[in-house]
Design a protein around this motif. Sequence first.
Motif, PDB file in Angstrom:
ATOM      1  N   HIS A  77      73.447  19.029 126.247  1.00 54.34           N
ATOM      2  CA  HIS A  77      72.498  17.815 126.880  1.00 54.34           C
ATOM      3  C   HIS A  77      71.109  17.795 127.381  1.00 54.34           C
ATOM      4  CE1 HIS A  77      76.860  16.512 127.844  1.00 54.34           C
ATOM      5  NE2 HIS A  77      76.509  15.532 127.256  1.00 54.34           N
ATOM      6  N   LEU A  78      70.724  18.614 128.074  1.00 58.31           N
ATOM      7  CA  LEU A  78      69.177  18.949 127.956  1.00 58.31           C
ATOM      8  C   LEU A  78      68.367  19.245 127.090  1.00 58.31           C
ATOM      9  CD1 LEU A  78      69.786  20.864 131.405  1.00 58.31           C
ATOM     10  CD2 LEU A  78      68.686  18.952 131.547  1.00 58.31           C
ATOM     11  N   LEU A  79      69.075  20.045 126.085  1.00 56.77           N
ATOM     12  CA  LEU A  79      68.198  20.101 124.793  1.00 56.77           C
ATOM     13  C   LEU A  79      68.442  19.250 124.169  1.00 56.77           C
ATOM     14  CD1 LEU A  79      69.854  24.294 123.820  1.00 56.77           C
ATOM     15  CD2 LEU A  79      67.075  23.535 124.513  1.00 56.77           C
ATOM     16  N   ALA A  80      68.590  18.343 123.755  1.00 54.23           N
ATOM     17  CA  ALA A  80      69.480  17.217 122.947  1.00 54.23           C
ATOM     18  C   ALA A  80      68.282  16.110 123.357  1.00 54.23           C
ATOM     19  CB  ALA A  80      70.326  17.065 122.122  1.00 54.23           C
ATOM     20  N   ASP A 170      70.592  34.097 114.950  1.00 55.56           N
ATOM     21  CA  ASP A 170      71.913  34.263 114.198  1.00 55.56           C
ATOM     22  C   ASP A 170      71.387  32.950 113.554  1.00 55.56           C
ATOM     23  OD1 ASP A 170      74.339  33.594 112.326  1.00 55.56           O
ATOM     24  OD2 ASP A 170      74.703  35.356 113.640  1.00 55.56           O
ATOM     25  N   PRO A 171      71.211  32.955 111.609  1.00 60.97           N
ATOM     26  CA  PRO A 171      71.105  31.770 111.358  1.00 60.97           C
ATOM     27  C   PRO A 171      71.761  30.553 111.773  1.00 60.97           C
ATOM     28  CG  PRO A 171      70.376  33.889 109.776  1.00 60.97           C
ATOM     29  CD  PRO A 171      71.567  33.763 111.500  1.00 60.97           C
ATOM     30  N   ARG A 172      73.444  30.539 112.300  1.00 62.65           N
ATOM     31  CA  ARG A 172      74.105  29.315 112.351  1.00 62.65           C
ATOM     32  C   ARG A 172      73.469  28.664 113.291  1.00 62.65           C
ATOM     33  NH1 ARG A 172      78.867  33.747 112.121  1.00 62.65           N
ATOM     34  NH2 ARG A 172      77.548  34.895 113.285  1.00 62.65           N
ATOM     35  N   THR A 173      73.079  29.438 114.812  1.00 61.14           N
ATOM     36  CA  THR A 173      72.563  29.322 116.033  1.00 61.14           C
ATOM     37  C   THR A 173      71.582  27.983 115.357  1.00 61.14           C
ATOM     38  OG1 THR A 173      73.454  31.678 116.941  1.00 61.14           O
ATOM     39  CG2 THR A 173      71.612  29.595 118.302  1.00 61.14           C
ATOM     40  N   VAL A 174      70.454  28.759 114.537  1.00 61.28           N
ATOM     41  CA  VAL A 174      69.188  27.716 114.339  1.00 61.28           C
ATOM     42  C   VAL A 174      70.027  26.686 113.350  1.00 61.28           C
ATOM     43  CG1 VAL A 174      67.231  28.296 112.779  1.00 61.28           C
ATOM     44  CG2 VAL A 174      67.797  29.985 114.662  1.00 61.28           C
ATOM     45  N   ALA A 175      71.069  26.552 112.377  1.00 63.34           N
ATOM     46  CA  ALA A 175      71.186  26.247 111.845  1.00 63.34           C
ATOM     47  C   ALA A 175      71.950  24.673 112.641  1.00 63.34           C
ATOM     48  CB  ALA A 175      72.156  26.347 110.683  1.00 63.34           C
ATOM     49  N   GLU A 176      72.820  25.010 113.762  1.00 64.02           N
ATOM     50  CA  GLU A 176      72.962  24.348 115.087  1.00 64.02           C
ATOM     51  C   GLU A 176      71.786  23.734 115.777  1.00 64.02           C
ATOM     52  OE1 GLU A 176      76.013  23.028 117.345  1.00 64.02           O
ATOM     53  OE2 GLU A 176      76.080  23.870 116.022  1.00 64.02           O
ATOM     54  N   ALA A 177      70.693  24.749 115.398  1.00 65.92           N
ATOM     55  CA  ALA A 177      69.601  24.064 116.353  1.00 65.92           C
ATOM     56  C   ALA A 177      68.606  22.477 115.790  1.00 65.92           C
ATOM     57  CB  ALA A 177      68.770  24.841 117.668  1.00 65.92           C
ATOM     58  N   THR A 180      71.983  20.114 112.950  1.00 60.99           N
ATOM     59  CA  THR A 180      73.617  19.562 113.289  1.00 60.99           C
ATOM     60  C   THR A 180      72.841  18.659 114.517  1.00 60.99           C
ATOM     61  OG1 THR A 180      74.191  21.667 112.631  1.00 60.99           O
ATOM     62  CG2 THR A 180      75.936  19.960 113.587  1.00 60.99           C
ATOM     63  N   VAL A 181      73.433  17.363 114.341  1.00 63.81           N
ATOM     64  CA  VAL A 181      72.318  16.064 115.219  1.00 63.81           C
ATOM     65  C   VAL A 181      73.520  16.840 116.719  1.00 63.81           C
ATOM     66  CG1 VAL A 181      72.578  13.714 115.113  1.00 63.81           C
ATOM     67  CG2 VAL A 181      71.685  14.862 113.354  1.00 63.81           C
ATOM     68  N   GLN A 182      72.784  16.434 117.529  1.00 63.15           N
ATOM     69  CA  GLN A 182      73.887  16.998 119.024  1.00 63.15           C
ATOM     70  C   GLN A 182      74.273  15.408 119.245  1.00 63.15           C
ATOM     71  OE1 GLN A 182      74.197  19.681 119.503  1.00 63.15           O
ATOM     72  NE2 GLN A 182      73.985  20.818 117.737  1.00 63.15           N
ATOM     73  N   GLY A 204      66.431  21.336 121.403  1.00 60.84           N
ATOM     74  CA  GLY A 204      64.872  20.994 120.636  1.00 60.84           C
ATOM     75  C   GLY A 204      63.840  20.873 119.944  1.00 60.84           C
ATOM     76  N   PHE A 205      64.892  20.496 118.770  1.00 64.65           N
ATOM     77  CA  PHE A 205      64.335  20.151 117.628  1.00 64.65           C
ATOM     78  C   PHE A 205      64.633  18.334 116.650  1.00 64.65           C
ATOM     79  CE2 PHE A 205      64.170  24.291 117.375  1.00 64.65           C
ATOM     80  CZ  PHE A 205      63.445  25.314 117.090  1.00 64.65           C
ATOM     81  N   GLU A 206      63.268  17.515 117.048  1.00 63.55           N
ATOM     82  CA  GLU A 206      63.794  16.031 116.506  1.00 63.55           C
ATOM     83  C   GLU A 206      63.918  16.381 114.937  1.00 63.55           C
ATOM     84  OE1 GLU A 206      62.268  12.462 114.666  1.00 63.55           O
ATOM     85  OE2 GLU A 206      60.456  13.431 115.676  1.00 63.55           O
TER      86      GLU A 206
END
Length: 274
Positions: A77-80, A170-177, A180-182, A204-206
């Motif tokens: 929640h905080l990151l998003a 891991d590239p999957r973590t970066v893809a999630e961040a 992938t819309v949270q 943490g990313f728009e």
Amino acid sequence: MSLQSLALIENWPVPTAAAGVVRADGTVHGTHGPAGHRFPLASVTKPLAAYAVLVAYEEGAVELDEPAGPEGATVRHLLAHTSGLAFDEHRVTAPPGERRLYSNAGFEVLGDHVAKATEMPFTEYARQAVLEPLGMTSTSLEGSPAKDGVSSLSDLLRFAAELQAPRLLDPRTVAEATLTVQFPGTKGVLPGYGHQNPNDWGLGFEIRDSKSPHWTGSSSSPRTFGHFGQAGTFLWVDPDAGLASVALTDRPFGPWAIEAWPVFTDAVLAELRG
């Protein structure tokens, strides 16, 4: 290599500016302006802080869905920006997950949470986890992890290369961040651009998606992600174009940026696609 499009920063009404483009393989396609000059980042600090949080997640120091911040909120929640915390105050204004409330306070809570979990000041953790491994020697994240970072074009191009071809995560973590819309469908205000429905965000990313108006270009792909700052700074990655761009200035964000940035981005994309 020089790109003609980067020279557009010469027309910006700013005292100092630097801009550059980097490919996914780390090739710097061009820079313009003082690449080593240290600029205050304002909110472009947040992606750097978020990356450090994600390293802490992969190291097992924190979990994305563990409690953090206000009652019912999590690290995710905080990151998003959906924790319900106000913009610049440690005051709850909505239940977690209900609205996209862009929050500096949320990132400060996040920094404290990671500091406690890692038993290390967040500034130092970020340095060891992100800045040092990427060779970002002119970057510091002293102060608020929401807005007090200082960096150079050279350093942020290193970070932009990492976002496209991750080595620290891991590239999957970066893809999630980043892709992938949270909390999909969440409405909110994009600072400087008004109410957006939905106001899509990663960790943490728009995420650009179909937002309009927007600070990227009309030709930017919907999968474009990144961040801009009130210090007149931005970093975007366009995965469909296979490149990223950084621009840093020493004039606060305002109407000049709303006008100049999309033109710049469209010119960069047109030149490199051409």
